[in-house]
Enzyme design. Structure first.
Site, PDB file in Angstrom:
ATOM      1  N   PRO A  64      22.163 -37.700 -21.337  1.00 24.06           N
ATOM      2  CA  PRO A  64      21.687 -36.150 -21.166  1.00 24.06           C
ATOM      3  C   PRO A  64      22.751 -35.262 -22.040  1.00 24.06           C
ATOM      4  O   PRO A  64      23.866 -35.567 -22.321  1.00 24.06           O
ATOM      5  CB  PRO A  64      21.666 -35.755 -19.683  1.00 24.06           C
ATOM      6  CG  PRO A  64      22.758 -37.041 -19.077  1.00 24.06           C
ATOM      7  CD  PRO A  64      22.204 -38.197 -20.158  1.00 24.06           C
ATOM      8  N   HIS A  65      22.103 -34.098 -22.329  1.00 17.34           N
ATOM      9  CA  HIS A  65      23.173 -33.187 -23.502  1.00 17.34           C
ATOM     10  C   HIS A  65      23.193 -32.101 -22.776  1.00 17.34           C
ATOM     11  O   HIS A  65      22.188 -31.353 -21.923  1.00 17.34           O
ATOM     12  CB  HIS A  65      22.441 -33.159 -24.367  1.00 17.34           C
ATOM     13  CG  HIS A  65      23.032 -32.032 -25.541  1.00 17.34           C
ATOM     14  ND1 HIS A  65      24.313 -32.113 -26.184  1.00 17.34           N
ATOM     15  CD2 HIS A  65      22.979 -30.370 -25.550  1.00 17.34           C
ATOM     16  CE1 HIS A  65      24.411 -31.231 -26.942  1.00 17.34           C
ATOM     17  NE2 HIS A  65      23.782 -30.216 -26.312  1.00 17.34           N
TER      18      HIS A  65
END
Length: 380
Positions: free
Chosen positions: A363-364
């Site tokens: 995830p960013h």
């Protein structure tokens, strides 16, 4: 400082209450006192109220931990130095604190009290901090602490102490070959730990000790007596709470028919400075010393976008990969670096090739996302 102490006491109280409730729910009675062996099945308990009680058990588990060691230096013990225990109960900020030892306890305490306003001098007999780390790591920690205003005396040996900690103390030292006198208000001893075995009367149970005073155990944490086990610091395990927990799980599982041991354990290390240092497995230096073919990749923490959203870009991450594509070791000095370590540790335990972590979709923006960038330059 009063608010800091209040918060610490509240945390300890809450944790103690959780454990007390668990003991009560399990039906296990808890005795508060000092225990010593009468035999391999009998323990004498000197209770807090002055009474004594003899407890019998078919199985006995030793988990008495360790305490801070006080070096044998003329005048040091008489000066009444603090250990980590007294430091965590401070009601004031020391004016000038001398910390004897540049290990985990010494460095974490030094930075915390420096930020609370104390003048700090670290006295370390070694030629660098954290000697088990790579030079680039220990050098970076040194610079971070210096920027926090901490004085660090390396290659410095304490010779004599005069005065009383908490009032005024004179430390005679030889620093890099030159005699020097340090005038401080307080002393913290953070120079290693001593296992709590000296009052166990282990000989009465037939339990053997090592030369360093730990309970002698095998890889299953069994002592030299069939019905007695030892866990944690007292058994000579790496002195971390998470290792003591794993010691317990090994003993528990084996009692239930398992076959677990301490052999080959991957022990994660986290130094809780700001930023923290997280490490697992081999260092680059160790890989070279063992002549293991490997590649090394390093990136600045600023290359990981999460550090920019947090405005904490200091530090770097480093990973060592063997020619079999397995990860040999990982070090990261930076914000939330322990979160990156957890992913690497899982991959190492599972024996996954490095590209599995490199190609994972993270995830960013997160710190773990940086593992892809870190491993991008590895080509094996």
């Amino acid at each position: 400082m009063a608010r800091v102490l209040q918060r610490k006491k509240a945390m300890v109280h809450d944790l103690a209450e959780i454990h007390q409730k668990r003991f009560a729910a399990s039906g296990v009675p808890v005795l508060y006192g000092k225990g010593s062996f009468l035999s391999n099945t009998l323990v004498d308990v000197a209770k807090r109220d002055g009474s004594r009680l003899t407890v019998q058990g078919e199985r006995i588990f030793i988990a008495t931990g360790s305490r801070a060691s006080i070096p044998d230096v003329l005048g040091l013990r008489e000066a009444g130095p603090m250990t980590h225990v007294e430091t965590l109960d401070l009601e004031h900020v020391p004016n000038h604190l001398a910390i004897l030892g540049g290990g985990y306890v010494g460095l974490e305490t030094a930075q915390a009290l420096a930020r609370l306003g104390s003048r700090i001098t670290i006295v370390e007999k070694g030629t660098r901090l954290l000697p088990h780390e790579d030079d680039d790591v220990s050098d970076a920690i040194l610079e971070i602490l210096k920027r926090n205003g901490i004085e660090i005396l390396l290659d410095t040996n304490l010779q004599h102490v005069a005065g009383r900690s908490g009032e005024e103390v004179m430390l005679d030292v030889i620093s890099q070959g030159r005699p020097t006198v340090l005038e401080v208000s307080d002393i913290l001893v953070a120079a290693g730990r001593t296992p709590n075995t000296d009052r166990l009367n282990a000989i009465s149970a037939g339990v053997e000790l090592t030369e360093r005073g730990h309970i002698k155990v095998n890889e299953r944490l069994e002592t030299t007596v069939e019905n007695i086990w030892a866990m944690g610091d007292v058994a000579g395990s790496p002195m971390f709470t998470h290792v003591s927990l794993d010691d317990f799980r090994i003993v528990r599982d084996n009692l239930q028919g398992g076959d677990r041991s301490t052999n080959g354990r991957l022990i994660p290390y986290v130094l809780f400075t700001d930023p923290p240092l997280s490490r697992i497995g081999l260092t680059e230096t160790q890989a070279k010393q063992q002549a293991i073919p490997h590649q090394v990749a390093t990136i600045p923490m600023a290359a990981i976008l999460r550090t920019r959203t947090l405005s904490e870009t200091e530090g770097f991450a480093k990973i060592i990969v063997g020619h079999d594509r397995r990860i040999l070791g990982f070090s990261a000095l930076g914000v939330e670096s322990s979160e990156m370590l957890a992913a690497v540790q899982t991959a190492m335990i599972a024996g996954l090739p490095y590209h599995t972590i490199r190609d994972t979709i993270y995830p960013h923006p997160t710190l773990s996302e940086g593992l892809g960038a870190l491993l991008a330059s590895i080509n094996i």
